[in-house]
Motif scaffolding. Structure first.
Motif, mmCIF file in Angstrom:
data_model
loop_
_atom_site.group_PDB
_atom_site.id
_atom_site.type_symbol
_atom_site.label_atom_id
_atom_site.label_comp_id
_atom_site.label_asym_id
_atom_site.label_seq_id
_atom_site.Cartn_x
_atom_site.Cartn_y
_atom_site.Cartn_z
ATOM 1 N N PRO A 35 -6.846 -18.961 75.831
ATOM 2 C CA PRO A 35 -7.557 -18.654 74.580
ATOM 3 C C PRO A 35 -9.043 -18.416 74.759
ATOM 4 C CG PRO A 35 -7.130 -21.009 74.734
ATOM 5 C CD PRO A 35 -6.398 -20.367 75.877
ATOM 6 N N THR A 36 -9.646 -18.957 75.825
ATOM 7 C CA THR A 36 -11.099 -18.830 75.992
ATOM 8 C C THR A 36 -11.486 -17.825 77.067
ATOM 9 O OG1 THR A 36 -11.166 -20.638 77.598
ATOM 10 C CG2 THR A 36 -11.441 -21.219 75.274
ATOM 11 N N ALA A 37 -10.522 -17.058 77.572
ATOM 12 C CA ALA A 37 -10.814 -16.154 78.695
ATOM 13 C C ALA A 37 -11.948 -15.196 78.380
ATOM 14 C CB ALA A 37 -9.553 -15.371 79.072
ATOM 15 N N ALA A 38 -12.040 -14.745 77.112
ATOM 16 C CA ALA A 38 -13.071 -13.773 76.739
ATOM 17 C C ALA A 38 -14.189 -14.395 75.920
ATOM 18 C CB ALA A 38 -12.432 -12.623 75.946
ATOM 19 N N GLU B 220 -18.738 -20.153 71.694
ATOM 20 C CA GLU B 220 -17.517 -19.908 70.943
ATOM 21 C C GLU B 220 -16.389 -20.810 71.427
ATOM 22 O OE1 GLU B 220 -19.581 -17.567 71.810
ATOM 23 O OE2 GLU B 220 -20.092 -16.681 69.896
ATOM 24 N N ALA B 221 -16.330 -21.071 72.735
ATOM 25 C CA ALA B 221 -15.297 -21.951 73.277
ATOM 26 C C ALA B 221 -15.424 -23.351 72.696
ATOM 27 C CB ALA B 221 -15.384 -21.990 74.802
ATOM 28 N N GLU B 222 -16.646 -23.818 72.514
ATOM 29 C CA GLU B 222 -16.849 -25.150 71.941
ATOM 30 C C GLU B 222 -16.245 -25.247 70.545
ATOM 31 O OE1 GLU B 222 -17.903 -28.001 72.911
ATOM 32 O OE2 GLU B 222 -18.408 -27.408 74.951
ATOM 33 N N ARG B 223 -16.406 -24.191 69.745
ATOM 34 C CA ARG B 223 -15.829 -24.200 68.399
ATOM 35 C C ARG B 223 -14.306 -24.238 68.472
ATOM 36 N NH1 ARG B 223 -19.905 -19.949 67.403
ATOM 37 N NH2 ARG B 223 -21.680 -20.892 66.339
ATOM 38 N N LEU B 224 -13.754 -23.532 69.445
ATOM 39 C CA LEU B 224 -12.312 -23.554 69.610
ATOM 40 C C LEU B 224 -11.829 -24.950 69.979
ATOM 41 C CD1 LEU B 224 -9.487 -22.331 69.995
ATOM 42 C CD2 LEU B 224 -10.167 -21.778 72.338
ATOM 43 N N PHE B 225 -12.538 -25.624 70.894
ATOM 44 C CA PHE B 225 -12.142 -26.975 71.290
ATOM 45 C C PHE B 225 -12.069 -27.895 70.074
ATOM 46 C CE2 PHE B 225 -14.366 -26.189 75.623
ATOM 47 C CZ PHE B 225 -13.313 -25.389 76.007
ATOM 48 N N ASP B 226 -13.061 -27.790 69.205
ATOM 49 C CA ASP B 226 -13.069 -28.628 67.993
ATOM 50 C C ASP B 226 -11.834 -28.349 67.149
ATOM 51 O OD1 ASP B 226 -15.461 -29.775 68.724
ATOM 52 O OD2 ASP B 226 -16.691 -28.416 67.514
ATOM 53 N N ALA B 227 -11.494 -27.065 67.001
ATOM 54 C CA ALA B 227 -10.324 -26.709 66.198
ATOM 55 C C ALA B 227 -9.037 -27.214 66.834
ATOM 56 C CB ALA B 227 -10.270 -25.195 66.013
ATOM 57 N N VAL B 228 -8.936 -27.120 68.161
ATOM 58 C CA VAL B 228 -7.742 -27.590 68.859
ATOM 59 C C VAL B 228 -7.589 -29.105 68.683
ATOM 60 C CG1 VAL B 228 -6.683 -27.895 71.131
ATOM 61 C CG2 VAL B 228 -7.702 -25.706 70.515
ATOM 62 N N ARG B 229 -8.694 -29.823 68.798
ATOM 63 C CA ARG B 229 -8.624 -31.278 68.614
ATOM 64 C C ARG B 229 -8.190 -31.646 67.203
ATOM 65 N NH1 ARG B 229 -13.834 -30.835 71.429
ATOM 66 N NH2 ARG B 229 -13.535 -31.321 73.637
ATOM 67 N N GLN B 230 -8.643 -30.881 66.215
ATOM 68 C CA GLN B 230 -8.231 -31.149 64.835
ATOM 69 C C GLN B 230 -6.726 -30.948 64.669
ATOM 70 O OE1 GLN B 230 -10.574 -28.716 62.198
ATOM 71 N NE2 GLN B 230 -12.516 -29.448 63.026
ATOM 72 N N ALA C 25 -28.898 -29.602 68.285
ATOM 73 C CA ALA C 25 -27.763 -28.836 67.760
ATOM 74 C C ALA C 25 -26.717 -28.578 68.819
ATOM 75 C CB ALA C 25 -28.253 -27.508 67.182
ATOM 76 N N ARG C 26 -27.121 -28.610 70.080
ATOM 77 C CA ARG C 26 -26.167 -28.391 71.163
ATOM 78 C C ARG C 26 -25.278 -29.591 71.358
ATOM 79 N NH1 ARG C 26 -26.697 -24.560 74.736
ATOM 80 N NH2 ARG C 26 -26.153 -25.893 76.484
#
Length: 522
Positions: free
Chosen positions: A182-185, A190-200, A521-522
């Protein structure tokens, strides 16, 4: 999604004795796997190890060999039909994303969630747009245009759309969410936001099967990992406490050294090959730089910085609105890829499936397409010479399986990339633009591809290396250009620069101080 309570010992998905045989190849051999409720379970292995085949068996795209058992919550289902997976709560984001490029973002969402309708069965487009916007906002991307055709979006934005669509679907009775690269591109932010969504999603009891070649992110997000090698399960391990080196040894069966530590002794910057002056376009604004023969120049920048636009302009796939390009001191008007190839320029594009190869052609035709005139003898194709060249390229670039008649679409991601690189390097170009050359590529293939980049420069080519893999780019490059909002903001000596410094410069106008709002913020 289901309720918020999670029994992390309960098995949601059980796979037992899964094999898959293709003509001349056993892609999976008696693989067993268990996913628990609420866990993120990584599936690891080199390109061609069987990961994508396993996922396609779960999705019903491939029918497993007899004897396989697949259960969800203790209920067995036949994996021979694509409807079975959906009925049992399996949700997928495949490596090819599964989007329809001619449909809008809204329509791509709606075909999975069904269209909301008004009276007389008319589509409620307002509701459909709102649903797509909500899903993208939840993933941190409310700015993506929901009415735009997906095919016109950059590949990273397409990935975000596919992930958001899957997560939106996962809110409705999903038991297993499968994410294939999912994070290849995706850049790091953006990957960090995806990680948060996956954890949820996992927190609500959904089991997540997560495939990625970025081993650092596996250490951050995964609870357990199963490793495949040559179609067999090597081991299933608990991830907490592991290091990248531990995963590498499981995946390739040996230690892999740091990329770029032993650059070719023959590498030395020669005469100026490329001069870019004031180049401008849709995103780029007045970019100027030079590349010398034998030199590798890295390009770093976030999504939307203009990196890929720069690559397209140098390859004649996009005409600049201003500025000029000079090759060997002579102004070059590059109005088409054909003109760029004539000028001995090659591009290994970011999207290898859509722009790098021809999916329904075999390995042979893909490898010889750019150099086809070499094989014509009068009005006939010299097939013996073509076969000899293809055999040499397959062996040199370690394309697997070594089957010249295999379709490009049926190769693993890493082997597709090897074919794309091989066909262009065989033309012996003067200037090579690599746009994310190791995106979605396993750790062993990455080592090989970066070796090829280094060798290209060693033979005297000028190389422009666009990559989100900052550490590896710094290890290989001589200089690094930083693009931000379409402008060239910094030119750095790669040997004297850290990955942290480059990341800071791609995200912020200047280095933020400790405790600053940007840093917090980081």
């Amino acid at each position: 999604m289901s309720g918020t309570s999670t029994d992390t010992t309960r098995t949601v998905l059980a796979v037992r004795n899964l094999s898959k045989t293709f003509p001349g190849q056993r892609a999976l051999d008696e693989v067993s796997l268990e996913l628990r409720a609420g866990e993120v379970h990584a599936l690891l292995g080199e390109n061609g190890s069987g990961k994508s085949t396993l996922i396609k068996c779960l999705a019903g795209f491939h029918e497993p060999d007899p004897g396989a058992v697949i259960e969800v919550d203790g209920r067995a289902f036949e994996a021979a039909a694509t409807t079975a997976a959906a009925e049992h709560g399996l949700v997928f984001v495949h490596q090819d994303l599964g989007l329809i490029p001619t449909l809008s973002v809204t329509e791509n969402f709606a075909i999975c969630r069904r269209y909301d309708t008004r009276m007389l069965a008319r589509v409620d487009w307002s509701a459909a747009r709102s649903a797509a916007t909500r899903a993208l906002t939840a993933l941190g991307h409310p700015e993506l245009p929901v009415d735009a055709p997906v095919g016109r979006l950059p590949v990273a934005s397409q990935t975000i759309v596919a992930i958001a669509r899957a997560l939106a679907t996962a809110e409705d009775d999903a038991r297993v969410l499968v994410l294939d690269e999912p994070t290849a591109a995706l850049p790091e932010a953006e990957a960090e936001r995806l990680f948060d969504a996956v954890r949820q999603v996992a927190a609500h009891g959904v089991a997540v099967l997560y495939v990625s070649h970025r081993l650092e992110e596996i250490l951050r997000i995964a609870d357990r990992a199963t490793v495949l090698r040559d179609g067999r399960r090597i081991d299933t391990v608990e991830v907490p406490g592991l290091k990248v080196g531990d995963l590498v040894r499981l995946i390739v069966g040996r230690a892999v050294g740091p990329v770029g530590r032993e650059r070719s002794a023959a590498r030395a910057a020669g005469e100026e090959l490329l001069e870019v002056s004031g180049l401008s376009g849709h995103r780029l604004r007045g970019v100027s730089f030079q590349v010398r023969r034998g030199e590798i120049v890295g390009v770093a920048g976030m999504l939307g910085s203009g990196r890929s636009e720069l690559a397209r302009m140098l390859f004649g796939a996009q005409v600049p609105t201003g500025g000029e390009i000079r090759l060997n001191g002579v102004r070059a008007t590059l109005r088409s890829p054909r003109e760029a190839v004539r000028r001995r320029i090659a591009l290994i594009p970011e999207d290898r499936r859509r722009e790098g190869g021809v999916l329904d052609m075999d390995i042979t035709k893909n490898l010889t397409l750019p150099s086809l005139p070499r094989f014509w003898r009068g009005a006939r194709l010299a097939t013996a010479a073509e076969r000899s060249t293809v055999s040499r390229l397959i062996d040199t670039y370690r394309v697997r399986p070594a089957a010249p008649g295999r379709l490009f679409r049926n190769l693993s991601g890493g082997n597709q990339q090897k074919v794309v690189i091989a066909k262009w390097l065989d033309t012996e170009p003067d200037l090579i633009v690599f746009d994310e050359p190791v995106q979605g590529v396993d750790v062993g293939a990455r080592e090989e591809i970066f070796r090829l980049v280094d060798q290209a420069a060693a033979r005297g080519a000028g190389v422009l290396l666009i990559s989100s893999e900052i550490d590896e780019m710094l290890a290989l490059a001589d200089r690094v250009l930083v693009l931000r909002d379409g402008r060239l903001t910094h030119e750095l000596d790669a040997a004297a620069t850290s990955a942290h410094e480059v990341t800071q410069l791609t995200h912020f106008d200047s280095e933020p101080g400790p405790g600053s709002e940007q840093e917090l913020a980081r």
